[in-house]
Design an enzyme around this catalytic site. Structure first.
Site, PDB file in Angstrom:
ATOM      1  N   LYS A 152       0.828  -1.219   0.000  1.00 45.43           N
ATOM      2  CA  LYS A 152       0.000   0.000   0.000  1.00 45.43           C
ATOM      3  C   LYS A 152       0.855   1.259   0.000  1.00 45.43           C
ATOM      4  O   LYS A 152       0.792   2.082   0.913  1.00 45.43           O
ATOM      5  CB  LYS A 152      -0.977   0.001   1.173  1.00 45.43           C
TER       6      LYS A 152
HETATM    7  P1  5BU Z   1      -8.864 -11.087   6.240  1.00 45.01           P
HETATM    8  O1  5BU Z   1      -8.229 -11.842   7.315  1.00 45.01           O
HETATM    9  O2  5BU Z   1      -9.470 -11.964   5.143  1.00 45.01           O
HETATM   10  O3  5BU Z   1      -9.835 -10.033   6.747  1.00 45.01           O
HETATM   11  O4  5BU Z   1      -7.638 -10.306   5.542  1.00 45.01           O
HETATM   12  C1  5BU Z   1      -7.796  -9.423   4.472  1.00 45.01           C
HETATM   13  C2  5BU Z   1      -6.452  -8.984   3.944  1.00 45.01           C
HETATM   14  O5  5BU Z   1      -6.634  -8.119   2.839  1.00 45.01           O
HETATM   15  C3  5BU Z   1      -5.587  -8.223   4.932  1.00 45.01           C
HETATM   16  O6  5BU Z   1      -4.245  -8.547   4.663  1.00 45.01           O
HETATM   17  C4  5BU Z   1      -5.796  -6.769   4.589  1.00 45.01           C
HETATM   18  O7  5BU Z   1      -4.642  -5.987   4.816  1.00 45.01           O
HETATM   19  C5  5BU Z   1      -6.083  -6.829   3.100  1.00 45.01           C
HETATM   20  N1  5BU Z   1      -7.009  -5.800   2.636  1.00 45.01           N
HETATM   21  C6  5BU Z   1      -8.312  -5.686   3.066  1.00 45.01           C
HETATM   22  O8  5BU Z   1      -8.751  -6.467   3.907  1.00 45.01           O
HETATM   23  N2  5BU Z   1      -9.109  -4.718   2.602  1.00 45.01           N
HETATM   24  C7  5BU Z   1      -8.699  -3.824   1.687  1.00 45.01           C
HETATM   25  O9  5BU Z   1      -9.485  -2.978   1.255  1.00 45.01           O
HETATM   26  C8  5BU Z   1      -7.360  -3.965   1.243  1.00 45.01           C
HETATM   27  C9  5BU Z   1      -6.559  -4.963   1.709  1.00 45.01           C
HETATM   28 BR1  5BU Z   1      -6.734  -2.823   0.024  1.00 45.01          BR
END
Ligand code: 5BU
Length: 456
Positions: free
Chosen positions: A286
């Site tokens: 990011k």
């Molecule tokens: P989760 O554990 O499935 O909630 O993780 C989601 C991942 O995707 C996590 O590494 C976030 O940093 C990443 N992410 C997100 O959740 N939402 C966004 O809008 C973005 C990245 Br950009």
């Protein structure tokens, strides 16, 4: 008044003309519609408003608008009959963008249905929708009295809008012919003209970015749209998890800076795993600073991300300098731009997303697509419809069931994401916290692939 009677009335008052007319574009058209004078014929105005009421009464919208000048009196009558609030946009001041461009009261996020008299090409409708979106409204549907366009419906659909019309040119010609109000030659002339101005359909959307192609090919080869977000904090956990799920994923998303014992052994081992399980490496860094700073963050420092991640994520908040800085002199690397986020209350709005798309249009060689989320399938579809050609959508915030976490993450389902147009789903805890992550990853992969295959 029936539709047919309405057309005949238009013909009677001279609103439908055949002859030779020079259009704004310079083209010479054999016909012309001019509905402006309709307001002076109360029974016609009332008739058309009733027809419109019937057409739109079951549509989902909060406020109604008409595009000045011709459609505004029509829309106000319709709004009044439907007991719906009316708003409209100033014609004169909108160029200054000083806010308060809308007359009338509405809530942010209100769904606005747009009425217009005619559609010739989709272009001005799309501009109108974007003007309303800038003011915080959501535009989905356009209703026009006459569709005289060749590709208007398709042009709007490409941008995620739906066109509804009371009557189209072909129906008008047919009716006038059956009433012996137009000659066969004139009909031929009109048809030849409309066919000549129809845009040729885009045959193929060439994807110029080799890394985008690589990702698409790997999705198809591996039959996987699954991107694992491997958010763990030790190398041991990291590689143990990869041994369980590596064969299910098309791409691995890392946050290298959350690994406590990150050292020089990490990257070679990661590369070895990427070969072994055949996945692409994607660092979710990011980047968000000015060009010169992100260049160093990408190429230097502890992580030297450029050396090992084929894709990275980029915020556009600092403007296009960020893409110039990151990829200056860099080859075979690409990015995904955050034009929407999954977290509750994030500050990204429609205007911001649109600006991201505008910038990315200029950098197709170093951007492969966008990260994006949405409240439901339709919302995601509308987002994706606005992407520049050839751009992919990766959707985080995905689980098997809808929900949220305690820190604002919002989850939609695998099916929501893929049906909305996601090319990949990004899943972290849904898999990492499962009792059997390998089995869970397989379920995610299969569910995503099943939906994706339907679209292919
Ligand atoms: P989760 O554990 O499935 O909630 O993780 C989601 C991942 O995707 C996590 O590494 C976030 O940093 C990443 N992410 C997100 O959740 N939402 C966004 O809008 C973005 C990245 Br950009």
């Amino acid at each position: 008044m029936t539709k047919e009677q309405f057309v005949l009335e238009l013909q009677r008052i001279g609103a439908i003309k055949f002859g030779s007319f020079t259009l704004k574009s310079g083209l010479v058209s054999p016909f012309y519609f001019d509905l402006r004078d309709m307001i002076s014929f109360p029974e016609i105005l009332d008739g058309v408003s009733n027809l419109l009421v019937e057409r739109i009464k079951d549509m989902d919208f909060d406020v109604l608008t008409g595009i000045p000048y011709t459609a505004l009196p029509i829309a106000s009558l319709v709004a009044s009959k439907l007991n719906k609030p009316l708003v409209y946009m100033r014609k004169e001041e909108k160029a200054y963008g000083t806010g308060n461009n809308i007359i009338g009261k509405f809530e942010k996020g209100a769904k606005c249905l747009v009425i217009d008299d005619l559609i010739t090409t989709g272009a001005s409708k799309i501009e109108t929708a974007e003007d309303y979106e800038k003011e915080g409204m959501i535009v989905k549907d356009f209703v026009v009295v006459i569709d005289r366009s060749s590709n208007g419906k398709e042009d709007l659909a490409e941008k995620g809008y739906e066109l509804h019309s009371l009557i189209n040119l072909a129906e008008i010609l047919e009716l006038l012919e059956s009433e012996k109000l137009i000659s066969a030659e004139k009909i031929e002339e009109v048809k030849t003209f409309t066919a000549s101005i129809a845009k040729p359909k885009e045959i193929s959307k060439e994807i110029p970015n080799p890394l985008t192609k690589k990702l698409i090919n790997k999705i198809r080869e591996k039959k996987s749209n699954l991107v694992l977000s491997l958010d763990v904090t030790t190398q041991k956990d990291f590689f143990e998890m990869l041994d369980k799920v590596g064969s299910e994923i098309v791409m691995l998303k890392t946050h290298a800076d959350i690994i406590d014992d990150y050292d020089e052994k990490f990257v070679p081992k990661l590369q070895e795993y990427s070969q072994k399980y055949d996945f692409i490496i994607f660092e979710d860094r990011k980047f968000a600073d000015i060009g010169n700073t992100v260049k160093h963050q990408y190429q230097n420092g502890v992580y030297k991300i450029r050396d090992w991640a084929e894709f990275v994520t980029v915020h556009m908040v600092a403007g296009e300098g960020i893409l110039k800085g990151l990829f200056n002199g860099v080859e075979n690397r690409s990015s995904f731009v955050l034009a929407r986020m999954s977290s509750k209350g994030n500050l990204i709005n429609e205007t911001y997303s649109r600006k991201c798309f505008e910038i990315v249009r200029k950098y197709p060689n170093v951007v492969s697509g966008f990260i994006g989320h949405g409240k439901d399938v339709e919302d995601i579809k509308r987002y994706k419809a606005k992407f520049p050609a050839g751009m992919l959508l990766l959707t985080p915030g995905v689980k098997l069931e809808r929900g949220s976490d305690a820190m604002g993450q919002q989850y939609i389902t695998v099916e929501d994401a893929i049906q909305g147009g996601a090319d990949c789903i990004i899943v972290g805890r849904g898999i990492l916290k499962a009792e059997d992550p390998g089995k869970e990853a397989k379920i995610y992969r299969e569910r995503a692939w099943r939906e994706y295959e339907k679209k292919m």
